[in-house]
Write a protein that holds these residues in place. Structure first.
Motif, short mmCIF file in Angstrom:
data_model
loop_
_atom_site.label_atom_id
_atom_site.label_comp_id
_atom_site.label_asym_id
_atom_site.label_seq_id
_atom_site.Cartn_x
_atom_site.Cartn_y
_atom_site.Cartn_z
N ALA A 155 33.94 22.24 10.65
CA ALA A 155 32.65 21.79 11.18
C ALA A 155 32.45 20.32 10.82
N PRO A 156 31.49 19.67 11.43
CA PRO A 156 31.19 18.29 11.02
C PRO A 156 30.82 18.25 9.53
N GLY A 157 31.20 17.18 8.89
CA GLY A 157 30.89 17.03 7.47
C GLY A 157 31.92 16.14 6.78
N THR A 158 31.94 16.20 5.47
CA THR A 158 32.80 15.35 4.66
C THR A 158 34.27 15.49 5.05
N LYS A 159 34.72 16.73 5.19
CA LYS A 159 36.14 16.98 5.50
C LYS A 159 36.51 16.35 6.85
N LEU A 160 35.71 16.61 7.86
CA LEU A 160 36.02 16.08 9.19
C LEU A 160 35.97 14.56 9.21
#
Length: 154
Positions: A57-62
């Motif tokens: 999902a969108p967020g730090t990882k992406l």
């Protein structure tokens, strides 16, 4: 594990064996660089050809993945009797999954993200390097009690 390197019975795995272990696994850890700091995320994944694919999902990882910097991925496990362990590390480049999503269903029809929420971004890691190792688990009496290694840090 033994405290003596000469006692080590570590077996280096061929790439084909590494892929077999990855195909039999379902969760690993993805290491990314977020700004100047490393971050590690558990991800469940599937092997498609010789790439790793997972949803996020969108967020730090992406955000870290979209930067295009190299990533590292590790999966590990042990045999049914807990007498042998293995570890596989993939270093590579992340990018959007460019294959047919139907292939993911064929690769593992029951694989879904564990965490709730919409995970609409399919990411693939194209390996630049894959390494693995396997070794027997030493009896607890060989490594306990822990040794004081503080002298190594000075």
């Amino acid at each position: 594990m033994s405290s003596s390197p000469s006692d080590s019975q570590t077996e280096i795995l061929a790439p084909e064996e590494c892929w077999k272990y990855l195909q039999a696994s379902y969760i690993g850890r993805l290491a990314v660089i977020n700004g100047a700091a490393p971050e590690i995320f558990p991800v469940n994944f599937v092997v498609v050809g010789e790439t790793l694919v997972f949803r996020t999902a969108p967020g730090t990882k992406l955000r870290a993945l979209l930067g295009g910097a190299a990533v590292a991925f590790e999966a590990d496990g042990l045999n049914a009797y807990s007498t042998e362990v293995w570890s596989v590390v993939v270093k590579g480049t992340p990018g959007p999954f460019d294959g047919d999503p139907a292939v993911l269903k064929e690769a593992d029809p029951d694989r879904e993200p564990w965490q709730p929420g919409l995970k609409e971004h399919l990411v693939q890691v194209t390996p630049a390097e894959i390494t693995g190792r396997r070794f027997a688990v030493s009896p607890r009496s060989r490594w306990w009690p822990p040794q004081d290694l503080s002298a190594d840090w000075t």
